[in-house]
Motif scaffolding. Structure first.
Motif, PDB file in Angstrom:
ATOM      1  N   PRO A 247       0.811  -1.218   0.000  1.00 33.68           N
ATOM      2  CA  PRO A 247       0.000   0.000   0.000  1.00 33.68           C
ATOM      3  C   PRO A 247       0.848   1.275   0.000  1.00 33.68           C
ATOM      4  CG  PRO A 247      -0.852  -1.553   1.602  1.00 33.68           C
ATOM      5  CD  PRO A 247       0.411  -2.148   1.075  1.00 33.68           C
TER       6      PRO A 247
ATOM      7  N   ARG B 123     -10.043  -9.684   4.029  1.00 31.37           N
ATOM      8  CA  ARG B 123     -11.004  -8.587   4.161  1.00 31.37           C
ATOM      9  C   ARG B 123     -10.437  -7.493   5.062  1.00 31.37           C
ATOM     10  NH1 ARG B 123     -15.514  -7.139   2.030  1.00 31.37           N
ATOM     11  NH2 ARG B 123     -15.136  -8.875   0.670  1.00 31.37           N
TER      12      ARG B 123
ATOM     13  N   ALA C 289      10.622  -7.737  -9.939  1.00 33.15           N
ATOM     14  CA  ALA C 289      12.029  -8.074  -9.668  1.00 33.15           C
ATOM     15  C   ALA C 289      12.348  -7.755  -8.216  1.00 33.15           C
ATOM     16  CB  ALA C 289      12.941  -7.263 -10.584  1.00 33.15           C
TER      17      ALA C 289
ATOM     18  N   ALA D 269       9.919   1.023   0.377  1.00 26.96           N
ATOM     19  CA  ALA D 269       8.590   0.698   0.937  1.00 26.96           C
ATOM     20  C   ALA D 269       8.456  -0.816   0.994  1.00 26.96           C
ATOM     21  CB  ALA D 269       7.503   1.319   0.060  1.00 26.96           C
ATOM     22  N   THR D 270       9.478  -1.452   1.568  1.00 29.52           N
ATOM     23  CA  THR D 270       9.561  -2.916   1.472  1.00 29.52           C
ATOM     24  C   THR D 270       8.843  -3.639   2.605  1.00 29.52           C
ATOM     25  OG1 THR D 270      11.750  -2.683   2.441  1.00 29.52           O
ATOM     26  CG2 THR D 270      11.661  -3.040   0.078  1.00 29.52           C
TER      27      THR D 270
ATOM     28  N   ARG E  98      -0.489  -0.246   9.536  1.00 33.28           N
ATOM     29  CA  ARG E  98      -1.850  -0.270   8.999  1.00 33.28           C
ATOM     30  C   ARG E  98      -1.823   0.127   7.531  1.00 33.28           C
ATOM     31  NH1 ARG E  98      -3.001  -2.692  12.721  1.00 33.28           N
ATOM     32  NH2 ARG E  98      -4.446  -2.317  14.428  1.00 33.28           N
ATOM     33  N   VAL E  99      -2.844  -0.320   6.797  1.00 28.10           N
ATOM     34  CA  VAL E  99      -2.931   0.024   5.373  1.00 28.10           C
ATOM     35  C   VAL E  99      -3.012   1.546   5.214  1.00 28.10           C
ATOM     36  CG1 VAL E  99      -4.344  -0.175   3.293  1.00 28.10           C
ATOM     37  CG2 VAL E  99      -4.050  -2.160   4.777  1.00 28.10           C
ATOM     38  N   ALA E 100      -3.905   2.162   5.986  1.00 27.00           N
ATOM     39  CA  ALA E 100      -4.145   3.601   5.810  1.00 27.00           C
ATOM     40  C   ALA E 100      -2.886   4.410   6.122  1.00 27.00           C
ATOM     41  CB  ALA E 100      -5.294   4.048   6.695  1.00 27.00           C
TER      42      ALA E 100
HETATM   43  C1  LIG Z   1      -3.177 -10.965   6.691  1.00 25.73           C
HETATM   44  C2  LIG Z   1      -3.074  -9.502   6.997  1.00 25.73           C
HETATM   45  C3  LIG Z   1      -4.204  -8.762   7.265  1.00 25.73           C
HETATM   46  C4  LIG Z   1      -4.120  -7.388   7.512  1.00 25.73           C
HETATM   47  N1  LIG Z   1      -5.260  -6.699   7.741  1.00 25.73           N
HETATM   48  C5  LIG Z   1      -5.215  -5.368   7.906  1.00 25.73           C
HETATM   49  C6  LIG Z   1      -6.407  -4.619   8.078  1.00 25.73           C
HETATM   50  O1  LIG Z   1      -7.499  -5.163   8.091  1.00 25.73           O
HETATM   51  N2  LIG Z   1      -6.293  -3.266   8.208  1.00 25.73           N
HETATM   52  C7  LIG Z   1      -5.093  -2.641   8.193  1.00 25.73           C
HETATM   53  O2  LIG Z   1      -5.074  -1.421   8.279  1.00 25.73           O
HETATM   54  N3  LIG Z   1      -3.938  -3.315   8.074  1.00 25.73           N
HETATM   55  C8  LIG Z   1      -3.966  -4.669   7.924  1.00 25.73           C
HETATM   56  N4  LIG Z   1      -2.807  -5.382   7.796  1.00 25.73           N
HETATM   57  C9  LIG Z   1      -1.513  -4.666   7.848  1.00 25.73           C
HETATM   58  C10 LIG Z   1      -1.227  -4.002   6.489  1.00 25.73           C
HETATM   59  O3  LIG Z   1      -1.444  -4.921   5.461  1.00 25.73           O
HETATM   60  C11 LIG Z   1       0.204  -3.489   6.452  1.00 25.73           C
HETATM   61  O4  LIG Z   1       0.384  -2.558   7.479  1.00 25.73           O
HETATM   62  C12 LIG Z   1       0.501  -2.817   5.105  1.00 25.73           C
HETATM   63  O5  LIG Z   1       0.357  -3.740   4.046  1.00 25.73           O
HETATM   64  C13 LIG Z   1       1.926  -2.262   5.078  1.00 25.73           C
HETATM   65  O6  LIG Z   1       2.152  -1.720   3.812  1.00 25.73           O
HETATM   66  P1  LIG Z   1       3.630  -1.504   3.234  1.00 25.73           P
HETATM   67  O7  LIG Z   1       3.425  -1.004   1.851  1.00 25.73           O
HETATM   68  O8  LIG Z   1       4.412  -0.686   4.169  1.00 25.73           O
HETATM   69  O9  LIG Z   1       4.351  -2.909   3.218  1.00 25.73           O
HETATM   70  P2  LIG Z   1       3.925  -4.334   2.679  1.00 25.73           P
HETATM   71  O10 LIG Z   1       2.468  -4.455   2.557  1.00 25.73           O
HETATM   72  O11 LIG Z   1       4.648  -5.301   3.555  1.00 25.73           O
HETATM   73  O12 LIG Z   1       4.538  -4.381   1.210  1.00 25.73           O
HETATM   74  C14 LIG Z   1       5.927  -4.424   0.997  1.00 25.73           C
HETATM   75  C15 LIG Z   1       6.193  -4.978  -0.384  1.00 25.73           C
HETATM   76  O13 LIG Z   1       7.573  -4.848  -0.672  1.00 25.73           O
HETATM   77  C16 LIG Z   1       8.017  -5.990  -1.393  1.00 25.73           C
HETATM   78  N5  LIG Z   1       9.458  -6.135  -1.195  1.00 25.73           N
HETATM   79  C17 LIG Z   1      10.121  -6.388  -0.030  1.00 25.73           C
HETATM   80  N6  LIG Z   1      11.449  -6.397  -0.239  1.00 25.73           N
HETATM   81  C18 LIG Z   1      11.634  -6.156  -1.572  1.00 25.73           C
HETATM   82  C19 LIG Z   1      12.791  -6.047  -2.400  1.00 25.73           C
HETATM   83  N7  LIG Z   1      14.034  -6.174  -1.904  1.00 25.73           N
HETATM   84  N8  LIG Z   1      12.613  -5.804  -3.720  1.00 25.73           N
HETATM   85  C20 LIG Z   1      11.356  -5.654  -4.253  1.00 25.73           C
HETATM   86  N9  LIG Z   1      10.234  -5.749  -3.499  1.00 25.73           N
HETATM   87  C21 LIG Z   1      10.372  -5.984  -2.185  1.00 25.73           C
HETATM   88  C22 LIG Z   1       7.218  -7.125  -0.768  1.00 25.73           C
HETATM   89  O14 LIG Z   1       7.125  -8.225  -1.662  1.00 25.73           O
HETATM   90  C23 LIG Z   1       5.882  -6.461  -0.506  1.00 25.73           C
HETATM   91  O15 LIG Z   1       4.989  -6.652  -1.582  1.00 25.73           O
HETATM   92  C24 LIG Z   1      -2.859  -6.753   7.547  1.00 25.73           C
HETATM   93  C25 LIG Z   1      -1.691  -7.495   7.300  1.00 25.73           C
HETATM   94  C26 LIG Z   1      -1.802  -8.856   7.024  1.00 25.73           C
HETATM   95  C27 LIG Z   1      -0.555  -9.639   6.751  1.00 25.73           C
END
Ligand SMILES: Cc1cc2nc3c(=O)[nH]c(=O)nc-3n(C[C@H](O)[C@H](O)[C@H](O)COP(=O)(O)OP(=O)(O)OC[C@H]3O[C@@H](n4cnc5c(N)ncnc54)[C@H](O)[C@@H]3O)c2cc1C
Length: 556
Positions: free
Chosen positions: A240, A273, A307, A337-338, A533-535
């Motif tokens: 996200p 969900r 990649a 944003a990993t 969190r997603v938001a």
């Molecule tokens: C099952 C589950 C349910 C959830 N439910 C909720 C909810 O209901 N409400 C809510 O607010 N939050 C929820 N969360 C938490 C929320 O999903 C996370 O806080 C959010 O996704 C974080 O976003 P992000 O973009 O920081 O990281 P992530 O979502 O972790 O995304 C990081 C991405 O980076 C990629 N990546 C990592 N390293 C590399 C690299 N070296 N090269 C290329 N790509 C790389 C990964 O493959 C991944 O796709 C939930 C989490 C899980 C696991």
């Protein structure tokens, strides 16, 4: 969808040309007309067509051919395309043989040479045959097919990759459907290659043996390398936070690339969900959120590369990203944003059976495979609760194993309420996995009950582990400052006692979401102190773009 095929076989080139011409002029609008000068060539062709999932409506073979006559060819071809109508072309002298073949070799019709005029001696009979064929014709699945076994970790990885990247495919479990005639045929056609699982068959006839997500990504047209050498903004990670940054960056005119090693959506993409994301009162699945965000990003021209980023370095104003395949590209502003990855569960058997009944996270692919089975979810946070609710749609029984006495301190109340109202789910408190058992796949687990200090061994089809997560940021070590757990330090966290980070040369403090390297930002779960969190990830990704504009306005 490709038209069904009419295949004629004759070693006499003139006759072959004539029959092809007549077939094409009468049936060309609805069928593809193919010809082969030898029965051996035709059998090879049929095998290729089978692997491509093409339909064959008619096989028309001359009786007199060297090595393999028409009847024997049609008998062989029947194994590959049993539903195709089979007809012989015969000379008057071969009529008796042809009549015998109708019974012996299940031949549907024989035509006499010459067949002029075709309106009398060919088309009426073929109309009948093709009409019969059409009546029982079910178009074969014409997309990507994946052959493998349920308990193969490699097949699981591949299916998960395709599902999360929204690439439609048909899954063929070669063990479960071993007695299915179509599967048998497919495996026979593959011959010795059938053991090189997982196999991916593509509609254009290409196949990948022992295939990996990277190979499939390339074949289905997911970009695996940067298209140009330089971007204004490069984002590593397509969760996200990364997606939000991509949408805001590109919509505000930045030439933007996003690198994602698994599938856009990140952890959120695994959520069945998301109930608390603003603007979606009925909740939405993480897969949906990811798909919409990807479309939005692409509409603004974001380049998405499938990649893994494996290293970075700086050269003056350039931030250079190295991908795992060794290729490199550069940018002015870089956003990390990993996110975080699941913590490993340390118990005997876990590593050996990973992907074969033991899974980190709750792959949507696996939920359906658990129909009628007993599964275990390990962990007490929201992610575990959501997964349990999802598995309860398919499994017979779902146990949630939690170390504590209940879920109340670790899970949101709305999920606890949903779980209480779902009889299929049972919370097993004071419980942790002590060991997992099984030869080729998970069969049982040993559960340590901390209240009684006893170990219970119970049958289990699958264990899904949700025990917290940590960032994987070793590839940034030595460049970007991290805390003791690997989270990236940004903004005020880098300024201690009024001292800017080591090596910082600018006349300003690091921006709010900027790391110790000017122009390198960190957002979302990977950032030290972030709200997971997603938001908040979406918020950080969007806000960071404002700082990037400020940074770019000064970069030389
Ligand atoms: C099952 C589950 C349910 C959830 N439910 C909720 C909810 O209901 N409400 C809510 O607010 N939050 C929820 N969360 C938490 C929320 O999903 C996370 O806080 C959010 O996704 C974080 O976003 P992000 O973009 O920081 O990281 P992530 O979502 O972790 O995304 C990081 C991405 O980076 C990629 N990546 C990592 N390293 C590399 C690299 N070296 N090269 C290329 N790509 C790389 C990964 O493959 C991944 O796709 C939930 C989490 C899980 C696991």
């Amino acid at each position: 969808m490709a038209k069904p095929i009419l295949l004629s076989v004759d070693d006499d080139a003139d006759v072959l040309r004539a029959i092809e011409r007549d077939l094409r002029s009468q049936y060309g609008a609805d069928y593809r007309v193919l010809g082969s000068g030898s029965p051996e060539g035709a059998l090879d062709l049929l095998k290729q067509l089978k692997l491509r999932s093409d339909s064959v409506a008619l096989l028309l073979a001359d009786q007199r051919m060297p090595r393999i006559d028409g009847v024997h060819f049609l008998q062989e071809a029947m194994h590959i395309y049993p539903e195709a109508k089979r007809a012989l072309l015969t000379a008057y002298a071969d009529t008796t043989a042809a009549i015998g073949a109708i019974n012996e070799a299940s031949i549907h019709y024989f035509f006499m040479k010459p067949w002029d005029p075709p309106t009398e001696h060919l088309y009426p009979q073929l109309d009948d045959l093709l009409g019969d064929w059409q009546a029982s014709y079910h178009p074969a699945y014409s997309g990507i097919r994946v052959l493998g076994t349920r308990w193969s970790p490699r097949a699981y990885e591949l299916r998960d990759f395709l599902a999360r990247n929204h690439v439609p495919y048909q899954w063929i479990d070669v063990e479960i459907s071993a007695s299915d005639p179509e599967t048998k045929l497919l495996l026979e056609t593959l011959g010795p290659e059938a053991t090189s699982l997982p196999i991916v068959l593509f509609p254009d006839g290409a196949k990948l043996l022992e295939s990996t997500p990277a190979q499939v990504a390339q074949k289905v047209g997911l970009r695996t390398r940067a298209q140009t050498n330089f971007y204004d903004l490069a984002i590593i990670g397509g969760g996200p936070a990364g997606l939000a940054a991509a949408v805001y960056g590109a919509s505000e005119g930045l030439h933007t690339v996003m690198v994602e090693r698994e599938a856009p959506g990140g952890q959120a993409g695994m959520s069945s969900r998301i109930e608390n994301y603003l603007g979606f009162p009925a909740g939405l699945s993480g897969g949906d959120l990811a798909r919409r965000a990807v479309v939005q990003a692409q509409r603004f021209g974001v380049e998405i590369i499938a990649a893994e980023a494996s290293g970075i370095r700086t050269e003056g104003p350039y931030r250079i990203i190295k991908l795992a395949d060794g290729s490199e590209f550069s940018c002015h502003a870089l956003m990390i944003a990993t996110g975080v990855q699941w913590r490993r569960l340390d118990a005997p058997g876990i590593d050996r059976l990973q992907g074969a009944g033991v899974y980190y996270g709750g792959g949507a692919t696996e939920a359906i495979s658990c129909a009628g089975e007993t599964v275990y979810v390990v962990g007490g946070a929201n992610s575990a609760g959501q997964a349990a609710m999802n598995f309860a749609k398919h499994a017979e029984k779902v146990y949630i194993l939690v170390r504590g006495s209940s879920l109340s301190s670790t899970m949101s109340q709305y999920l606890i309420d949903q779980i209480k109202e779902t009889p299929k789910i049972q919370v097993w408190a004071h419980a942790s996995v002590a060991e997992v058992h099984g030869e080729t796949h998970l069969e049982e687990i040993s559960v340590l009950c901390s209240d009684t200090s006893k170990i219970e061994r119970v049958p289990a089809s699958a264990v899904f582990i949700f025990i917290g997560a940590l960032p994987q940021t070793d590839w940034l070590a030595g460049v970007v400052e991290r805390d003791e757990r690997g989270f990236l330090l940004t903004g005020p966290d880098l300024v201690a006692d009024g001292q800017r980070p080591k090596g910082w040369t600018l006349e300003r403090d690091p921006f709010l979401l900027e790391t110790n390297v000017p122009g390198i930002f960190a957002v979302g779960d990977v950032r030290h102190g972030s709200v997971k969190r997603v938001a908040s990830g979406v918020g950080e990704g969007s806000v960071a773009v404002q700082f990037i504009h400020q940074y770019l306005s000064k970069v030389q």
